[in-house]
Design a protein around this motif. Sequence first.
Motif, PDB file in Angstrom:
ATOM      1  N   ALA A 176       2.782   5.946  -2.782  1.00  0.00           N
ATOM      2  CA  ALA A 176       3.916   6.794  -3.176  1.00  0.00           C
ATOM      3  C   ALA A 176       4.020   6.886  -4.692  1.00  0.00           C
ATOM      4  N   PHE A 177       3.754   5.759  -5.373  1.00  0.00           N
ATOM      5  CA  PHE A 177       3.822   5.784  -6.834  1.00  0.00           C
ATOM      6  C   PHE A 177       2.739   6.681  -7.423  1.00  0.00           C
ATOM      7  N   ALA A 178       1.504   6.568  -6.913  1.00  0.00           N
ATOM      8  CA  ALA A 178       0.394   7.356  -7.456  1.00  0.00           C
ATOM      9  C   ALA A 178       0.610   8.845  -7.210  1.00  0.00           C
ATOM     10  N   LEU A 179       0.949   9.190  -5.951  1.00  0.00           N
ATOM     11  CA  LEU A 179       1.166  10.602  -5.646  1.00  0.00           C
ATOM     12  C   LEU A 179       2.415  11.135  -6.334  1.00  0.00           C
ATOM     13  N   GLY A 180       3.465  10.315  -6.335  1.00  0.00           N
ATOM     14  CA  GLY A 180       4.694  10.740  -7.000  1.00  0.00           C
ATOM     15  C   GLY A 180       4.530  10.881  -8.496  1.00  0.00           C
ATOM     16  N   LEU A 181       3.679  10.062  -9.090  1.00  0.00           N
ATOM     17  CA  LEU A 181       3.450  10.154 -10.532  1.00  0.00           C
ATOM     18  C   LEU A 181       2.797  11.480 -10.899  1.00  0.00           C
ATOM     19  N   ALA A 182       1.828  11.918 -10.087  1.00  0.00           N
ATOM     20  CA  ALA A 182       1.182  13.207 -10.345  1.00  0.00           C
ATOM     21  C   ALA A 182       2.201  14.339 -10.272  1.00  0.00           C
TER      22      ALA A 182
ATOM     23  N   MET B 291       0.832  -1.206   0.000  1.00  0.00           N
ATOM     24  CA  MET B 291       0.000   0.000   0.000  1.00  0.00           C
ATOM     25  C   MET B 291       0.868   1.259   0.000  1.00  0.00           C
ATOM     26  N   LEU B 292       1.966   1.248   0.771  1.00  0.00           N
ATOM     27  CA  LEU B 292       2.867   2.398   0.825  1.00  0.00           C
ATOM     28  C   LEU B 292       3.491   2.666  -0.539  1.00  0.00           C
ATOM     29  N   VAL B 293       3.951   1.586  -1.192  1.00  0.00           N
ATOM     30  CA  VAL B 293       4.564   1.750  -2.511  1.00  0.00           C
ATOM     31  C   VAL B 293       3.544   2.261  -3.524  1.00  0.00           C
ATOM     32  N   ALA B 294       2.334   1.702  -3.472  1.00  0.00           N
ATOM     33  CA  ALA B 294       1.298   2.115  -4.423  1.00  0.00           C
ATOM     34  C   ALA B 294       0.920   3.579  -4.221  1.00  0.00           C
TER      35      ALA B 294
END
Length: 393
Positions: free
Chosen positions: A156-162, A151-154
Amino acid sequence: MFRRLKTYQLVVDVSLGVLFFLAAWPIEHVVTGATGYGAPLQGTFPALEAFVIALFFGAALAVRRLSPALALGLAWAGALLQMGFGRPPGFADVAIFAVLYATAAYGGSRVYWAGLVSALVGALVITVYLAAGPLYSDGLTWQTLPLALVMLVAAAFALGLAWTIGALVRTAVRARENREAQQRAEAEAIAEQERVRIARDMHDVVAHSLAVVVAQADGARYAAGSDPAVVTEALATIASTARSALADVRLLLGQLRHRQGDGPQPTLADLEELYAQVRAAGVRLRVDVDPAPPGEPPAAVQLAVYRILQEALTNALRHGAPGGPVDVRLAWLADRVELGVRNPLPPGPRTPKAGHGLIGMRERAQLAGGRLDAADEDGAFAVTALIPIGGLA
């Protein structure tokens, strides 16, 4: 703090924020709370809580381009209120992605990095909040730790992608602005070079024409009493020279005003007229062309030769010894043209100085890829130039 936006951009953003608020408020009212999923929220004031959360995220979405820093603060306030009410992530949280994008794309340096930190810290906060909340009835254990890490990786990936998309847009915009600034600088440099060229041509035309006019007027004044025919001939030469100079000046001013093409430029065919004007001013001009041009030299070479000769002869007419001969030598070789102008200097001490004419001649030669030297030699002033044909010297 606030960026300058166009009116339509501000209207679009505010309208989008209002529509998002109107859509998020009822949706947040029916999301699952701390008691479980699938049922209306069992809070003390569910409608008020949904209103406040939707309002904060809608406002953050509305001002994301106007003030990315304010939008980021509103998004954090909405998220903290959401966690304070014990509510899980919902539809309103979609605004966070737009806010993170805006911090990277439009924010200043501090807001830019604050957006990245917010993406990473936000992913951690979401994971901890859900792990301590209704997602895990027994809290975080070794058995649920892998799922929490996923969940943490997902998150971070979603927010970081934006945020990353916004950073890429920012880089593209900066590159385009730099490219446009470079193009403007190059255009200004070209325009400045054109103005310098026109000023140099204006100097050549005016200086030569006025020198001929002054010499003819002085000669006519001295001969007025003894030979009226000389006066008539001198006036005719003055009129012809002035008309030619006026036509050249009008052409140059037209180029300066309208920035059109270069227009017709002097060629080797115009040298005979130049020689005739100088001889008509009372100069004993001797021209030696050996060897002759093997063909049709490039237009730039012809223009450089004409302007250098024009300025050198003007200097000889203005500063040379009265009545002294002026020698012109042209040697058209296979790969270059050698040019020389020599005239005697008047007796007495002289203070050498580099005027605009000498500077212009040297620039003419350098622009054509050649070189020019000018110096006193045994009581005479000599101008020598070498201009390559079809390449650099």
